[in-house]
Scaffold this motif. Structure first.
Motif, PDB file in Angstrom:
ATOM      1  N   LEU A 206      -8.736  22.515 -31.114  1.00 60.27           N
ATOM      2  CA  LEU A 206      -9.745  23.365 -31.034  1.00 60.27           C
ATOM      3  C   LEU A 206     -10.935  23.531 -32.322  1.00 60.27           C
ATOM      4  O   LEU A 206     -11.951  23.612 -32.268  1.00 60.27           O
ATOM      5  CB  LEU A 206      -9.556  24.800 -30.790  1.00 60.27           C
ATOM      6  CG  LEU A 206      -8.867  25.036 -29.290  1.00 60.27           C
ATOM      7  CD1 LEU A 206      -8.488  26.180 -29.068  1.00 60.27           C
ATOM      8  CD2 LEU A 206      -9.900  24.551 -28.303  1.00 60.27           C
ATOM      9  N   ALA A 207     -10.204  23.414 -33.446  1.00 61.50           N
ATOM     10  CA  ALA A 207     -10.741  23.305 -34.881  1.00 61.50           C
ATOM     11  C   ALA A 207     -11.983  22.283 -34.874  1.00 61.50           C
ATOM     12  O   ALA A 207     -12.835  22.320 -35.328  1.00 61.50           O
ATOM     13  CB  ALA A 207     -10.037  23.325 -35.951  1.00 61.50           C
ATOM     14  N   ARG A 208     -11.120  21.021 -34.530  1.00 60.10           N
ATOM     15  CA  ARG A 208     -11.980  19.866 -34.619  1.00 60.10           C
ATOM     16  C   ARG A 208     -13.058  19.945 -33.561  1.00 60.10           C
ATOM     17  O   ARG A 208     -14.378  19.504 -33.864  1.00 60.10           O
ATOM     18  CB  ARG A 208     -11.204  18.545 -34.240  1.00 60.10           C
ATOM     19  CG  ARG A 208     -10.134  18.247 -35.495  1.00 60.10           C
ATOM     20  CD  ARG A 208      -9.542  16.942 -35.007  1.00 60.10           C
ATOM     21  NE  ARG A 208      -8.538  16.999 -33.992  1.00 60.10           N
ATOM     22  CZ  ARG A 208      -7.235  17.096 -34.231  1.00 60.10           C
ATOM     23  NH1 ARG A 208      -6.761  17.385 -35.365  1.00 60.10           N
ATOM     24  NH2 ARG A 208      -6.412  17.196 -33.024  1.00 60.10           N
ATOM     25  N   ALA A 209     -12.836  20.538 -32.235  1.00 61.56           N
ATOM     26  CA  ALA A 209     -14.002  20.614 -31.355  1.00 61.56           C
ATOM     27  C   ALA A 209     -15.162  21.628 -31.881  1.00 61.56           C
ATOM     28  O   ALA A 209     -16.255  21.196 -31.391  1.00 61.56           O
ATOM     29  CB  ALA A 209     -13.442  21.157 -29.994  1.00 61.56           C
TER      30      ALA A 209
ATOM     31  N   HIS B 157      -9.232  14.948 -27.146  1.00 57.20           N
ATOM     32  CA  HIS B 157     -10.675  15.364 -26.552  1.00 57.20           C
ATOM     33  C   HIS B 157     -10.498  15.498 -25.063  1.00 57.20           C
ATOM     34  O   HIS B 157     -11.525  15.798 -24.513  1.00 57.20           O
ATOM     35  CB  HIS B 157     -11.635  14.360 -26.835  1.00 57.20           C
ATOM     36  CG  HIS B 157     -12.021  14.185 -28.437  1.00 57.20           C
ATOM     37  ND1 HIS B 157     -12.649  15.152 -29.282  1.00 57.20           N
ATOM     38  CD2 HIS B 157     -11.539  13.256 -29.245  1.00 57.20           C
ATOM     39  CE1 HIS B 157     -12.757  14.819 -30.452  1.00 57.20           C
ATOM     40  NE2 HIS B 157     -12.066  13.691 -30.615  1.00 57.20           N
ATOM     41  N   HIS B 158      -9.601  15.560 -24.348  1.00 54.47           N
ATOM     42  CA  HIS B 158      -9.151  15.634 -23.203  1.00 54.47           C
ATOM     43  C   HIS B 158      -9.513  17.032 -22.551  1.00 54.47           C
ATOM     44  O   HIS B 158      -9.020  17.909 -23.093  1.00 54.47           O
ATOM     45  CB  HIS B 158      -7.672  15.458 -22.780  1.00 54.47           C
ATOM     46  CG  HIS B 158      -7.380  15.251 -21.230  1.00 54.47           C
ATOM     47  ND1 HIS B 158      -7.672  16.463 -20.372  1.00 54.47           N
ATOM     48  CD2 HIS B 158      -7.388  14.128 -20.477  1.00 54.47           C
ATOM     49  CE1 HIS B 158      -7.711  15.805 -18.978  1.00 54.47           C
ATOM     50  NE2 HIS B 158      -7.276  14.639 -19.206  1.00 54.47           N
ATOM     51  N   PRO B 159     -10.748  17.070 -21.793  1.00 54.75           N
ATOM     52  CA  PRO B 159     -11.466  18.482 -21.488  1.00 54.75           C
ATOM     53  C   PRO B 159     -10.355  19.351 -21.003  1.00 54.75           C
ATOM     54  O   PRO B 159     -10.198  20.592 -21.212  1.00 54.75           O
ATOM     55  CB  PRO B 159     -12.359  17.882 -20.464  1.00 54.75           C
ATOM     56  CG  PRO B 159     -12.748  16.632 -20.680  1.00 54.75           C
ATOM     57  CD  PRO B 159     -11.350  15.870 -21.304  1.00 54.75           C
TER      58      PRO B 159
ATOM     59  N   LEU C 275     -10.670  26.348 -25.238  1.00 54.07           N
ATOM     60  CA  LEU C 275     -12.175  25.767 -25.486  1.00 54.07           C
ATOM     61  C   LEU C 275     -12.975  26.637 -24.145  1.00 54.07           C
ATOM     62  O   LEU C 275     -12.424  26.655 -23.089  1.00 54.07           O
ATOM     63  CB  LEU C 275     -12.060  24.312 -25.297  1.00 54.07           C
ATOM     64  CG  LEU C 275     -13.641  23.966 -25.528  1.00 54.07           C
ATOM     65  CD1 LEU C 275     -13.966  23.877 -26.835  1.00 54.07           C
ATOM     66  CD2 LEU C 275     -13.817  22.496 -24.750  1.00 54.07           C
ATOM     67  N   PRO C 276     -13.860  27.223 -24.344  1.00 52.25           N
ATOM     68  CA  PRO C 276     -14.813  27.780 -23.191  1.00 52.25           C
ATOM     69  C   PRO C 276     -15.063  26.699 -22.324  1.00 52.25           C
ATOM     70  O   PRO C 276     -15.292  25.576 -22.475  1.00 52.25           O
ATOM     71  CB  PRO C 276     -15.923  28.119 -24.003  1.00 52.25           C
ATOM     72  CG  PRO C 276     -15.919  28.413 -25.308  1.00 52.25           C
ATOM     73  CD  PRO C 276     -14.685  27.458 -25.690  1.00 52.25           C
ATOM     74  N   GLU C 277     -14.770  27.173 -20.831  1.00 54.07           N
ATOM     75  CA  GLU C 277     -14.913  26.210 -19.930  1.00 54.07           C
ATOM     76  C   GLU C 277     -16.386  25.661 -19.844  1.00 54.07           C
ATOM     77  O   GLU C 277     -16.755  24.455 -19.507  1.00 54.07           O
ATOM     78  CB  GLU C 277     -14.855  26.928 -18.497  1.00 54.07           C
ATOM     79  CG  GLU C 277     -14.998  26.261 -17.325  1.00 54.07           C
ATOM     80  CD  GLU C 277     -14.267  25.028 -17.010  1.00 54.07           C
ATOM     81  OE1 GLU C 277     -14.707  24.078 -16.370  1.00 54.07           O
ATOM     82  OE2 GLU C 277     -13.063  25.190 -17.467  1.00 54.07           O
TER      83      GLU C 277
ATOM     84  N   ARG D 207     -17.119  22.331 -21.669  1.00 54.54           N
ATOM     85  CA  ARG D 207     -16.237  21.163 -21.068  1.00 54.54           C
ATOM     86  C   ARG D 207     -16.776  19.807 -21.174  1.00 54.54           C
ATOM     87  O   ARG D 207     -16.419  18.714 -21.465  1.00 54.54           O
ATOM     88  CB  ARG D 207     -15.827  21.411 -19.611  1.00 54.54           C
ATOM     89  CG  ARG D 207     -15.137  20.312 -18.959  1.00 54.54           C
ATOM     90  CD  ARG D 207     -14.737  20.353 -17.576  1.00 54.54           C
ATOM     91  NE  ARG D 207     -13.780  21.657 -17.372  1.00 54.54           N
ATOM     92  CZ  ARG D 207     -12.544  21.263 -17.398  1.00 54.54           C
ATOM     93  NH1 ARG D 207     -12.112  20.060 -17.421  1.00 54.54           N
ATOM     94  NH2 ARG D 207     -11.533  22.191 -17.145  1.00 54.54           N
ATOM     95  N   ALA D 208     -18.210  19.956 -20.858  1.00 59.87           N
ATOM     96  CA  ALA D 208     -19.245  18.580 -20.764  1.00 59.87           C
ATOM     97  C   ALA D 208     -19.076  18.071 -22.144  1.00 59.87           C
ATOM     98  O   ALA D 208     -19.291  16.887 -22.330  1.00 59.87           O
ATOM     99  CB  ALA D 208     -20.468  19.163 -20.302  1.00 59.87           C
ATOM    100  N   VAL D 209     -19.030  19.068 -23.335  1.00 56.77           N
ATOM    101  CA  VAL D 209     -19.163  18.377 -24.406  1.00 56.77           C
ATOM    102  C   VAL D 209     -17.962  17.387 -24.826  1.00 56.77           C
ATOM    103  O   VAL D 209     -17.755  16.427 -25.397  1.00 56.77           O
ATOM    104  CB  VAL D 209     -19.253  19.647 -25.840  1.00 56.77           C
ATOM    105  CG1 VAL D 209     -19.168  18.838 -27.161  1.00 56.77           C
ATOM    106  CG2 VAL D 209     -20.515  20.165 -25.586  1.00 56.77           C
ATOM    107  N   ALA D 210     -16.727  17.921 -24.518  1.00 54.51           N
ATOM    108  CA  ALA D 210     -15.445  17.190 -24.471  1.00 54.51           C
ATOM    109  C   ALA D 210     -15.502  15.995 -23.583  1.00 54.51           C
ATOM    110  O   ALA D 210     -14.995  14.981 -24.135  1.00 54.51           O
ATOM    111  CB  ALA D 210     -14.209  18.117 -24.328  1.00 54.51           C
TER     112      ALA D 210
END
Length: 256
Positions: A125-128, A217-219, A227-229, A232-235
């Motif tokens: 999550l930190a990397r995201a 990076h798996h959504p 991660l906020p739903e 998801r598109a970013v992931a």
């Protein structure tokens, strides 16, 4: 007060005798500590909400790092909001957060500290989070010195190393967006940067790096971890870029 572990410890002690009592006490205490840690760990909803708010606050802070927010930076922030398909109310929340982050009094390190505490050991999550900040900065054009230094501070506060930051930037810039106008050799070099491995890495190391990044990076995994739903598109975009980089290297090496 936690007691379940102590009960387990007592049971072990009663079965194993005096020596078992010492073992039982130690095991029981450890079980109680683990249970307490789980009880205090924030739920994914709380993590998601804070992640969302701080993400747009920091985006605003980075945009203002050089003293002014350009039209390009505002446009990129809005594009990110649109890509998340936010409801009108959530869009307003994101805009308010972005505006709050621009203020000189914005408590950057305190907010990052709060987010770090909630993320805990969920380093993906930190990397995201760092990826999202780099996506906004890269999308607005050249990253000036002030912005790059601030992005480095944000990464360090979240436990993301300089090497990881460099790799994340390569990933954000994306193999697919770099190949236009590049020679075949330059495209391959970009692919290695995305995977974060050297060009002379073994085939096994390349495959391991690819699998690790796809897992990170798996959504579904990221959303389950907080991660906020809406993000998801970013992931999903990042997994596409990792896959494209791997396919480029596979072709260059003749891998199957």
């Amino acid at each position: 007060m936690q007691w379940f572990g102590k009960a387990i410890g007592g049971l072990i002690g009663s079965v194993l005798g005096p020596v078992g009592s010492l073992v039982g006490i130690a095991i029981g205490h450890q079980l109680d500590q683990q249970a307490e840690a789980r009880r205090r760990r924030p739920g994914t909803q709380a993590v998601s909400q804070l992640f969302f708010e701080v993400a747009f606050e920091v985006m605003g802070r980075v945009a203002k790092a050089d003293g002014r927010v350009s039209e390009a930076e505002i446009q990129v922030a809005r594009q990110i909001m649109q890509s998340m398909k936010l409801t009108p109310s959530l869009t307003n929340v994101a805009i308010d957060c972005f505006t709050r982050g621009k203020e000189a009094s914005y408590p950057l390190m305190a907010r990052l500290g709060a987010l770090t505490a909630q993320i805990g050991e969920r380093s993906e999550l930190a990397r995201a989070f760092v990826q999202l900040q780099l996506q906004a900065a890269v999308g607005a054009g050249v990253i000036e010195t002030d912005k790059r230094e601030l992005l480095g501070r944000v990464a360090r506060a979240l436990g993301v190393s300089r090497a990881e930051l460099t790799q994340i930037e390569a990933l954000v810039r994306g193999l697919g967006r770099q190949t236009g106008g590049l020679t075949a050799a330059e495209a391959v070099a970009a692919a290695y940067r995305v995977l974060g491995v050297a060009a002379n890495a073994s085939d096994d190391d390349v495959k391991t790096a690819y699998r690790r990044l796809m897992s990170q990076h798996h959504p579904d995994k990221l959303v389950a971890r907080g991660l906020p739903e809406s993000m998801r598109a970013v992931a999903e975009q990042k997994t596409q870029e990792v896959r494209a980089a791997y396919e480029t290297i596979k072709t260059q090496r003749g891998l199957k």
